[in-house]
Design an enzyme around this catalytic site. Sequence first.
Site, PDB file in Angstrom:
ATOM      1  N   TYR A 138       0.800  -1.323   0.105  1.00 17.38           N
ATOM      2  CA  TYR A 138      -0.023   0.071   0.035  1.00 17.38           C
ATOM      3  C   TYR A 138       0.899   1.265  -0.012  1.00 17.38           C
ATOM      4  O   TYR A 138       0.478   2.471  -0.605  1.00 17.38           O
ATOM      5  CB  TYR A 138      -1.062  -0.046   1.403  1.00 17.38           C
ATOM      6  N   LYS A 184       2.856 -15.290   1.640  1.00 13.78           N
ATOM      7  CA  LYS A 184       3.238 -15.969   0.355  1.00 13.78           C
ATOM      8  C   LYS A 184       4.289 -16.369   0.216  1.00 13.78           C
ATOM      9  O   LYS A 184       5.086 -15.766  -0.851  1.00 13.78           O
ATOM     10  CB  LYS A 184       2.383 -15.161  -0.602  1.00 13.78           C
ATOM     11  N   ASP A 216      -3.384 -17.962  -0.067  1.00 10.08           N
ATOM     12  CA  ASP A 216      -4.422 -18.409  -0.776  1.00 10.08           C
ATOM     13  C   ASP A 216      -5.078 -19.725  -0.179  1.00 10.08           C
ATOM     14  O   ASP A 216      -6.413 -19.741  -0.183  1.00 10.08           O
ATOM     15  CB  ASP A 216      -3.864 -19.104  -2.472  1.00 10.08           C
ATOM     16  N   ASP A 240      -6.570  -7.000   4.024  1.00  7.17           N
ATOM     17  CA  ASP A 240      -7.424  -6.137   3.535  1.00  7.17           C
ATOM     18  C   ASP A 240      -8.423  -7.405   2.921  1.00  7.17           C
ATOM     19  O   ASP A 240      -9.525  -7.077   3.317  1.00  7.17           O
ATOM     20  CB  ASP A 240      -7.065  -5.133   2.657  1.00  7.17           C
ATOM     21  N   ASP A 244     -12.374  -8.712   4.408  1.00  8.14           N
ATOM     22  CA  ASP A 244     -13.807  -8.825   3.610  1.00  8.14           C
ATOM     23  C   ASP A 244     -14.242 -10.292   3.539  1.00  8.14           C
ATOM     24  O   ASP A 244     -15.630 -10.487   3.662  1.00  8.14           O
ATOM     25  CB  ASP A 244     -13.792  -8.277   2.219  1.00  8.14           C
TER      26      ASP A 244
HETATM   27  C1  IPM Z   1     -10.420  -0.960   4.055  1.00  3.44           C
HETATM   28  C2  IPM Z   1     -10.719  -0.364   2.763  1.00  3.44           C
HETATM   29  C3  IPM Z   1      -9.324   0.435   2.465  1.00  3.44           C
HETATM   30  C4  IPM Z   1      -8.034  -0.396   2.402  1.00  3.44           C
HETATM   31  C5  IPM Z   1      -9.725   1.491   1.298  1.00  3.44           C
HETATM   32  C6  IPM Z   1     -11.028   2.059   1.137  1.00  3.44           C
HETATM   33  C7  IPM Z   1      -8.334   2.233   1.050  1.00  3.44           C
HETATM   34  O1  IPM Z   1     -11.029  -1.433   1.825  1.00  3.44           O
HETATM   35  O2  IPM Z   1     -10.239  -0.120   5.062  1.00  3.44           O
HETATM   36  O3  IPM Z   1     -10.293  -2.237   4.259  1.00  3.44           O
HETATM   37  O4  IPM Z   1      -7.817  -1.013   1.520  1.00  3.44           O
HETATM   38  O5  IPM Z   1      -7.296  -0.502   3.448  1.00  3.44           O
HETATM   39 MN    MN Z   2     -10.799  -3.415   2.750  1.00  5.99          MN
END
Ligand code: IPM
Ligand code: MN
Length: 349
Positions: A138, A184, A216, A240, A244
Site C-alpha cells: 500500500y 506468500k 491462497d 484487507d 472482507d
Molecule cells: C479498508 C478499505 C481501504 C483499504 C480502502 C478504502 C483504501 O478497503 O479499510 O479495508 O484498502 O484499506
Molecule cells: Mn478493505
Amino acid sequence: MAKVAVLAGDGIGPEIMAEALKLLDKLGLDFQYAEADVGGAGIDNKGKALPEETVKVCKDSDAILFGAVGGPKWEKLPPEEQPERGALLPLRKMFDLYANLRPARIFPPLASASTLRPDIIEGGLDVLIVRELTSGIYFGDPKGIEEDQGYDMMRYRRGEIERIARVAFESALKRDKKVTSVDKANVLSTMVFWRRVVEDVHREYPKVELEHMYVDNASMQLVRNPRQFDVILAGNMFGDILSDEASMLTGSIGMLPSASLGDGGFGLYEPVHGSAPDIAGKGVANPLAQILSASMMLKYSFNLVEESERIESAVLKVLEDGYRTGDIMGVGCEQVNCSEMGDLVAERL
Ligand code: IPM
Ligand code: MN
C-alpha cells in the site's frame, strides 16, 4: 475531558455515525465531539479529501471515530486525490496506526445470515484479524503509473513486522493462544522475510501456538473450516482481502467494526464496510458496525471496558429480539431502518 474527532465522511457515513453518537450520548460520557469534513465531503467543502482543519481536529483529539469515504462522484479524480487514497490512507500513516484489529464474530441470532452451512459455523465463530496497516504494498516506494506500465513496491522492514507480530501474539494471549500468520512465502521474498521475523518474535511468546499459512490456502480455509482460526496475522493487502471474506462468514459486512491503533492510546475506529453509495440517504443502512466501532473506541482508547461491553450486549439483545436491517434480514424477523436500529440499541443499553 476526552476529545473525539468525528469524521462521518460520505455515502451512508453520516447516517450510521448519527446512530453511534446517539449511543455514546445515551451513555452520558464526559466526551467532547468535534466534527470535521473528510473524503468526498472534504473535497466538496474544503477542496481536498483531508483538509488541514480536519488534520488539526484529529491532532487535538484522543481518538477518531470514522464513518466511510468515497463514491462515484469522486472516482474520476486522480487516484491520489480521491477520498480513499487522499484521506484514509494518509490519516492512518500520519498517526502511525499500524495495527488494524478486525474481529469477525458470529452473533448467534445471525447465524442464519451467514453464507456458510449451519454445521460449519455451529458453536460460534470468533476470529480476530490483525492486519498491518501502514506499510507493505500500500505504501511502498516507488509506485507509479506510466504510459505502458504501473508498479507498486512491496517491502516490509524488520521493525514493522516485529511490532505487528507482537500485537498479534499479545492478542492471542488474551484469547485462544493461536496465531496463524498469513504470507506468500512460496513466491514473494518480502514474505520469506515476514515469516522469518514472525518466528523471531514468536520466541518471546512460547505460550502461543504459531502456524504459517499461504494466503491462497488461508482464503480457502476460512470458508472450509473457519473455526480453526483464532488470531490471523497478515500484511496490509492480504489482511484487507481476508477481512472482507471473514466478514461475510458472520452474515454481513454491515456488522464488522475495526480499530486502527498505534503505540499510545490514540486510535481510529471505523466500520470495515465502505460508504455504500447505492443505499446512501435512504436511511436503510445497518449502523451496527459503526456502533460496534464506537464500542471498540471506548475499550481501546479510553479503557471504558464496561461501557464498551454494554454496547455489545445491547446489540446482541436487539438481534435476539428479532430486529434486523435489510442486509441481515431473516425469516420471521422485523425489518427496521437505520435510525430505528439505533433507537432499539439505545433502549437496551
Ligand atoms: C479498508 C478499505 C481501504 C483499504 C480502502 C478504502 C483504501 O478497503 O479499510 O479495508 O484498502 O484499506
Ligand atoms: Mn478493505
